[in-house]
Motif scaffolding. Structure first.
Motif, short mmCIF file in Angstrom:
data_model
loop_
_atom_site.label_atom_id
_atom_site.label_comp_id
_atom_site.label_asym_id
_atom_site.label_seq_id
_atom_site.Cartn_x
_atom_site.Cartn_y
_atom_site.Cartn_z
N TRP A 57 -101.23 -19.68 76.92
CA TRP A 57 -100.25 -20.48 76.17
C TRP A 57 -99.11 -20.93 77.09
N TYR A 58 -98.58 -20.00 77.87
CA TYR A 58 -97.43 -20.33 78.73
C TYR A 58 -97.82 -21.34 79.82
N SER A 59 -99.04 -21.23 80.32
CA SER A 59 -99.43 -22.07 81.46
C SER A 59 -99.75 -23.52 81.08
N ARG A 60 -99.98 -23.75 79.77
CA ARG A 60 -100.40 -25.10 79.35
C ARG A 60 -99.36 -26.13 79.77
N GLY A 61 -99.80 -27.11 80.56
CA GLY A 61 -98.91 -28.19 81.00
C GLY A 61 -98.00 -27.82 82.15
N ARG A 62 -98.09 -26.57 82.61
CA ARG A 62 -97.18 -26.16 83.70
C ARG A 62 -97.88 -26.11 85.06
N GLU B 103 -99.70 -28.36 87.29
CA GLU B 103 -100.17 -29.72 87.57
C GLU B 103 -100.79 -29.84 88.96
N SER B 104 -100.36 -29.00 89.87
CA SER B 104 -100.88 -29.10 91.24
C SER B 104 -101.24 -27.72 91.76
N VAL B 105 -101.89 -27.71 92.92
CA VAL B 105 -102.26 -26.43 93.50
C VAL B 105 -101.01 -25.67 93.98
N GLU B 106 -99.94 -26.41 94.26
CA GLU B 106 -98.65 -25.77 94.60
C GLU B 106 -98.17 -24.93 93.41
N ASP B 107 -98.27 -25.49 92.19
CA ASP B 107 -97.88 -24.74 90.99
C ASP B 107 -98.77 -23.51 90.84
N TYR B 108 -100.04 -23.69 91.18
CA TYR B 108 -101.04 -22.65 90.95
C TYR B 108 -100.85 -21.44 91.86
N ILE B 109 -100.52 -21.69 93.13
CA ILE B 109 -100.44 -20.55 94.06
C ILE B 109 -99.02 -20.22 94.53
N THR B 110 -98.06 -21.13 94.32
CA THR B 110 -96.72 -20.86 94.85
C THR B 110 -95.62 -20.87 93.79
N ALA B 111 -95.69 -21.78 92.83
CA ALA B 111 -94.66 -21.92 91.80
C ALA B 111 -93.27 -21.93 92.44
N ARG B 112 -93.14 -22.75 93.48
CA ARG B 112 -91.96 -22.71 94.34
C ARG B 112 -90.63 -22.91 93.60
N ASN B 113 -89.68 -22.02 93.88
CA ASN B 113 -88.29 -22.10 93.37
C ASN B 113 -88.20 -22.21 91.85
N THR B 114 -89.17 -21.60 91.13
CA THR B 114 -89.17 -21.77 89.67
C THR B 114 -88.69 -20.54 88.92
N THR B 115 -88.54 -19.41 89.61
CA THR B 115 -88.36 -18.15 88.89
C THR B 115 -86.96 -17.59 89.07
N GLY B 116 -86.29 -17.33 87.95
CA GLY B 116 -84.91 -16.83 87.98
C GLY B 116 -84.84 -15.32 88.19
N LEU B 117 -83.62 -14.80 88.07
CA LEU B 117 -83.37 -13.38 88.38
C LEU B 117 -84.19 -12.42 87.52
N GLY B 118 -84.16 -12.64 86.20
CA GLY B 118 -84.86 -11.72 85.29
C GLY B 118 -86.35 -11.69 85.55
N LEU C 94 -100.47 -18.44 89.46
CA LEU C 94 -99.28 -17.62 89.67
C LEU C 94 -98.30 -17.71 88.50
N ARG C 95 -98.21 -18.90 87.89
CA ARG C 95 -97.27 -19.06 86.78
C ARG C 95 -97.64 -18.14 85.61
N ALA C 96 -98.94 -18.07 85.31
CA ALA C 96 -99.39 -17.18 84.23
C ALA C 96 -99.13 -15.73 84.61
N SER C 97 -99.38 -15.41 85.89
CA SER C 97 -99.20 -14.04 86.35
C SER C 97 -97.73 -13.61 86.23
N ILE C 98 -96.82 -14.49 86.66
CA ILE C 98 -95.39 -14.13 86.61
C ILE C 98 -94.91 -14.01 85.16
N PHE C 99 -95.38 -14.90 84.30
CA PHE C 99 -94.93 -14.84 82.90
C PHE C 99 -95.44 -13.56 82.22
N THR C 100 -96.74 -13.28 82.38
CA THR C 100 -97.27 -12.07 81.73
C THR C 100 -96.65 -10.81 82.35
#
Lengths: 34, 505
Positions: free
Chosen positions: B24-29, B31-46, B176-182
């Protein structure tokens, strides 16, 4: 050998520390710093 | 004892909830292989703090620390294990910002090894890193399969297959985005569950005074913080974990996913603080198992679950099952993605600039291959401890030569490779599994002393020789070149990828 008092402080202190970290995480999310 | 059906039901329930959340969280997030393996500069402190805690806390915390407490030296070994587990995170507080500063568009440690040193060091680091992460993953699968078999009689292949399949679904889909969210949600469940669970356990066992009495009557040395065996164990574990974690791609990914260096530093610091009490509390179960006379015939590796089975009601055992599933999920998704990303980051060079969709497909296929391999090994119930130690030794002999290149312009491929191999050879000469294989024990040392010398020598010799090789060379590498040579996967390079070995002056 550590005595029962120090053992108790270490054990309950560790439980408290885990709860503190949880509280910190909730605080950070409450501030919207996701 | 919890019924097999009950444990399987809880397992499937937990896996389903987090798989749905991840997808659910990953849907639409993504878009590229960069999002898939790096999710660069997207994650805050918590979220950065949470994913670091979740990724470092696998099912192993319910196995190894208690084993250390029960079999390797009581409370001093447990404290060593706790400090050893936190130490790499502390090192990353300083290393992480340096990596972001030097290689702002980076993705992986092997990509760095290739650009900084060249193809030989790249191949060596790739081998060591993937070997370590795959063994770690297989050990997690083996551990959880063994634990559920012990507390509820669930066949190992069922546990491993279920976890492998569910985690694969959301990790292959959301990367990676799904991994970080879960990981974030899992941490918010794991922390209170651990605190309440361990607090309840202390009370259910009669309070800390009663536990102290039981343990000290069985073996007072277990409560001696100066117990030499435990201190030796703690010392080599610190070196072994440090070496291995420096070659763990999971951390390199999160260094880039964090929104800033400041966030990164703070998150690694808090995660390090969180790891210490968790490992310590888990390790106490090893002491309790010894105190209650439950450890016999080599079963120390499941000391935690022996206490759970012996002293707690069924609902507590089910809560432990939930905790174990969460712990293994959070580490498995991290490692599935980390291992696939390490190869994906090199695909543009190997496939001569493939398009984004081919890269993303490649990353997903690699994730599936890793998941299938680890699930298969986990289902077999092999003892992976010797392989784990071997991977640790390889990493311990490699991390100083590899990382020295982030700070020294004089470090060069020949010097660091020779240093690393020399460290490995000296370490291997004292390494007990290798000694046993060859039927040779240098200086008739004890098992513990050989492990201690092996890991200390691997790190010490490789470090000293690396330093010597930089002093003896006149060549210089311009560290600023790393930023231009390692590019985003969304920017095709004129020559089909990153350049090898950079430019020496």
């Amino acid at each position: 050998m550590i005595g029962p008092t120090i053992f108790g402080v270490l054990s309950w202190g560790a439980v408290g520390a885990v709860l503190l970290i949880f509280g910190y995480e909730i605080y950070v999310f409450a501030l919207n710093e996701t | 004892m919890v019924t097999t059906t009950g444990a399987l039901g809880v397992t499937v329930g937990v896996l389903t909830v987090f798989t749905v959340l991840g997808v659910w969280y990953s849907r639409g997030r993504v878009e590229s292989v960069e999002d898939y393996i790096t999710a660069r500069n997207t994650t805050g402190l918590g979220a950065t703090t949470a994913t670091l805690i979740a990724s470092s806390m696998g099912a192993w915390i319910l196995l190894s620390p208690a084993e250390a407490g029960a079999a390797f030296g009581g409370i001093s070994a447990v404290i060593g294990y706790a400090v050893g587990s936190a130490f790499p995170l502390t090192v990353y507080m300083f290393l992480g910002p340096r990596i972001r500063e030097l290689i702002p568009k980076g993705h992986s440690l092997t990509e760095y090894a290739y650009a900084r040193y060249g193809s030989a060091m790249y191949a060596y680091v790739l081998l060591v890193s993937v070997f370590y992460m795959f063994i770690f993953l297989s050990a997690e699968m083996t551990g959880i399969a063994g634990a559920l078999s012990l507390v509820a009689g669930v066949p190992g292949w069922q546990t491993a297959s279920l976890i492998g399949a569910f985690v694969l679904v959301y990790t292959a889909y959301g990367g990676l985005r799904a991994s970080i969210f879960t990981d974030t949600v899992q941490t918010l469940v794991i922390l209170p569950l651990l605190a309440v669970g361990f607090g309840g356990a202390l009370l259910a066992l009669g309070g800390t005074g009663e536990i102290h009495k039981t343990v000290s009557e069985a073996n007072p040395q277990l409560l001696n913080p100066g117990y030499v065996s435990g201190l030796k164990f703690g010392f080599y574990v610190i070196i072994a974990i440090l070496g291995a974690e420096m070659l763990n791609q999971s951390w390199w990914q999160r260094i880039y996913a964090s929104e800033s260096s400041r966030t990164l530093k703070k998150s690694f610091g808090v995660a390090a603080l969180a790891v210490v009490p968790m490992v310590f509390l888990s390790g106490l179960f090893g002491l309790v198992a010894q105190g209650r006379g439950l450890v016999e015939g080599g079963n120390a590796k499941v000391a935690f679950f022996l206490v759970v089975n012996d002293a707690f009601p069924e609902w507590v055992t089910l809560a432990v099952v939930v905790l174990a599933i969460l712990l293994v999920m959070s580490t498995a998704d991290t490692l599935f993605n980390a291992i696939s990303s390490i190869v994906t980051a090199d695909l543009p060079r190997l496939l001569n600039d493939p398009g984004q969709s081919r890269l993303k497909l490649g990353a997903r296929l690699l994730t599936a291959v890793v998941a299938l391999g680890a699930t298969f090994i986990g289902a077999q119930g092999y003892s992976v401890l010797t392989l784990f130690f071997t991977a640790d030794l390889l990493a311990t002999a490699t991390f100083i030569p590899l990382l020295h290149g982030l700070y020294s312009s004089r470090a060069n491929q020949t010097g660091v490779l020779v240093s690393s191999v020399a460290g490995l050879l000296v370490g291997a000469a004292f390494f007990p599994p290798f000694n046993t294989f060859l039927g040779f024990n240098p200086f008739e040392l004890s098992f513990l002393n050989r492990y201690l010398i092996s890991f200390t020598a691997a790190a010490g010799v490789s470090g000293l020789l690396t330093y010597a090789s930089t002093v003896l060379t006149d060549t210089r590498f311009n560290l600023d070149n790393l930023a231009t040579e390692i590019r985003s996967l969304e920017e095709p390079s004129p020559d089909g990828g990153t350049d090898e070995g950079g430019e020496y002056e």
